[in-house]
Scaffold this motif. Structure first.
Motif: not given
Length: 229
Positions: A87, A102, A107-109, A151, A155
Motif C-alpha cells: 500500500n 495484512s 492503507d489504500i494502494s 484493500n 479504508n
C-alpha cells in the motif's frame, strides 16, 4: 518435483521443510494483526506454488510478477510464505491459498499508470488487489488508467481525497451491501462516478467473473475439440 501441479498436494508435500498454513490451523478468513508478523522477507514473486494459485484464479504469471511480491514471514516461530501487495504507506496485503492478512500500516494502494498529470482524468477503484489483477488480466495488455485499491472498504475514507483529484471515477466494487454503500459514498463526494459492478452481475466481484469467463471459454474449446474430433 512432486509429480503434480495440484496446489493442495504440493503444500502438503513441502510442509515441514518450509511450513505453510493449513486449513485446520488457520481459517480461510483469518486476519493477522501486525504484532503476529515477527519478521518479513520480501523478494520478487517467483514461487511456483503461489503463481499456480494465482493462475487458478485467472491471473497470468506475467501480471502477478509485475504487480506483486513474494513475502516470507515468521509467525509464532514458524516460517510461511505468501503473495504481497504494497500500500502507499509501506504496509502490505498478504495472501496464500489458506491465509488472508495484512501488515501495518493498513492503507489504500494508489497505482499510477499515467505519467502525465494532465492525463489523469479517470481513476478506477477496486476493493482488493485480486480484483485489480483481474482487471489487468481482462484488459490483456491494453492501456489502463490510474487505479486505487482500497484493500478493504474500511479504508474508503482515506481514499476519497485521492478520488476527488480525478475528473471521473469508475467503481469496480463488490456486488454486496458494503460495495454498494461504498459506491454511494463515492458518488456523494465525486462529481462524475460510474458503477461498473453491474457489468459482472450476478457474480460478487470481478475475480469471480473472470474465473467464470475463463471456465466458459475452456468448456467452449473442449466442445469444439470434441466436435472436430
Amino acid at each position: 518435483m512432486y509429480g503434480t501441479r495440484d496446489i493442495s498436494s504440493v503444500l502438503k508435500g513441502i510442509e515441514g521443510h518450509f511450513p505453510v498454513f493449513t486449513p485446520a490451523a488457520v481459517p480461510r478468513k483469518a486476519v493477522a494483526t501486525p504484532p503476529a508478523f515477527e519478521e518479513l522477507r520480501v523478494s520478487p514473486l517467483r514461487n511456483t506454488v503461489l503463481l499456480d494459485y494465482l493462475a487458478q484464479r485467472g491471473i497470468p504469471s506475467g501480471i502477478a510478477a509485475r504487480e506483486c511480491l513474494e513475502v516470507h514471514y515468521r509467525m509464532r516461530g514458524r516460517w510461511y510464505f505468501g503473495i504481497g501487495f504494497r500500500n502507499r504507506k509501506g504496509g502490505m496485503e498478504i495472501r496464500n491459498p489458506y491465509f488472508k492478512g495484512s501488515t501495518s500500516p493498513k492503507d489504500i494502494s494508489h497505482v499510477r499508470h499515467s505519467t502525465d498529470k494532465n492525463e489523469r482524468s479517470t481513476v478506477l477503484v477496486f476493493e482488493g488487489f485480486m480484483d485489480y489483477l483481474s482487471y489487468l488480466a481482462l484488459k490483456q495488455g491494453q492501456p489502463v488508467p490510474d487505479c486505487v485499491v482500497l484493500n478493504s472498504v474500511g479504508n474508503l475514507a482515506g481514499a476519497l481525497d485521492v478520488l476527488e483529484g480525478y475528473g471521473h471515477v469508475c467503481c469496480f466494487l463488490d456486488n454486496d451491501g458494503a460495495g454498494r454503500k461504498a459506491t454511494e459514498e463515492i458518488r456523494r463526494r465525486c462529481e462524475s462516478v460510474t458503477d461498473k459492478a453491474v457489468h459482472y452481475l450476478p457474480h460478487k466481484d470481478l475475480n469471480e467473473f473472470l474465473q467464470h469467463r475463463l471456465k466458459k471459454t475452456e468448456e467452449t474449446h473442449a466442445e469444439l475439440k470434441r466436435e472436430s474430433g
